[in-house]
Scaffold this motif. Structure first.
Motif: not given
Ligand code: FE
Length: 207
Positions: A175, A177-178, A180, A193, A196
């Motif tokens: 991911c 974004i975060c 993961y 996800c 997030c």
């Molecule tokens: Fe995420």
């Protein structure tokens, strides 16, 4: 369309907190913005899958604590990588105080906080936009606010060096974004996800 254009937008990072009954909760958001100054109003878009979302919808009040460049990754993990449905994020958590509205605000790695009374909500599909008036606010430190870009470059740990190879036919997606990581033969198109809540389109193939 070049979806990467979306990454050129700049964002701050915040702990969004709410309280319903005796239950406190908080999550990380990058969507808090000031929308008017007379009166001061702040808007925040919250994913409906977040526990904090339902608390704000019902109580029509929330606090926003502004994360600074001094914020530790632990603070992001504590509020961002677990759900208030599973854990009480404020049980034994001492780095916070309570504002007049009864809601906690976070003092760890934050430089200011706001108490907001919701005046309007707008259903955005996956999210609800909450717009409200600032009822209380305070500056806590002079540390610069952390932008989302700063978090990605300086706070989020770098992915570890390659360890054991994945089994034959297995791949790993991360991911963006975060951080993961999903391991499997393919990433389902409708994957979300778990940390997030961002969609499969925010994952990149890493192995
Ligand atoms: Fe995420």
């Amino acid at each position: 369309m070049d979806q990467k254009a979306m990454y050129r937008l700049s964002y701050g990072l915040f702990v969004l907190t709410a309280r319903r009954g005796e239950k406190d909760n908080g999550c990380i958001t990058n969507t808090a913005i000031q929308v008017t100054s007379e009166p001061n109003q702040i808007a925040v878009a919250v994913n409906k899958a977040n526990y904090t979302h339902d608390m704000i919808l019902e109580t029509r009040a929330f606090n926003v604590s502004v994360l600074s460049q001094k914020a530790s990754f632990d603070t992001f993990k504590h509020f961002g990588f677990q759900s208030g449905r599973d854990v009480d994020k404020f049980a034994g958590y001492s780095e916070c105080r309570r504002s007049a509205n009864g809601i906690a605000y976070v003092t760890a790695g934050t430089n200011a906080w706001f108490s907001i009374e919701v005046k309007q909500t707008m259903d955005l599909g996956t999210h609800t936009l909450f717009v409200g008036e600032v009822k209380e606010m305070e500056v806590l430190t002079q540390d610069p606010s952390a932008t989302y870009e700063y978090y990605q470059a300086n706070i989020k740990p770098k992915p570890e060096a390659k360890k054991d190879a994945l089994p034959e036919g297995m791949h790993k997606w991360r991911c963006k974004i975060c951080g993961y990581e999903y391991v499997g033969t393919e990433l389902p198109e409708d994957f979300t996800c778990p940390l997030c809540k961002h969609p499969a389109s925010d994952f990149e193939l890493v192995e």
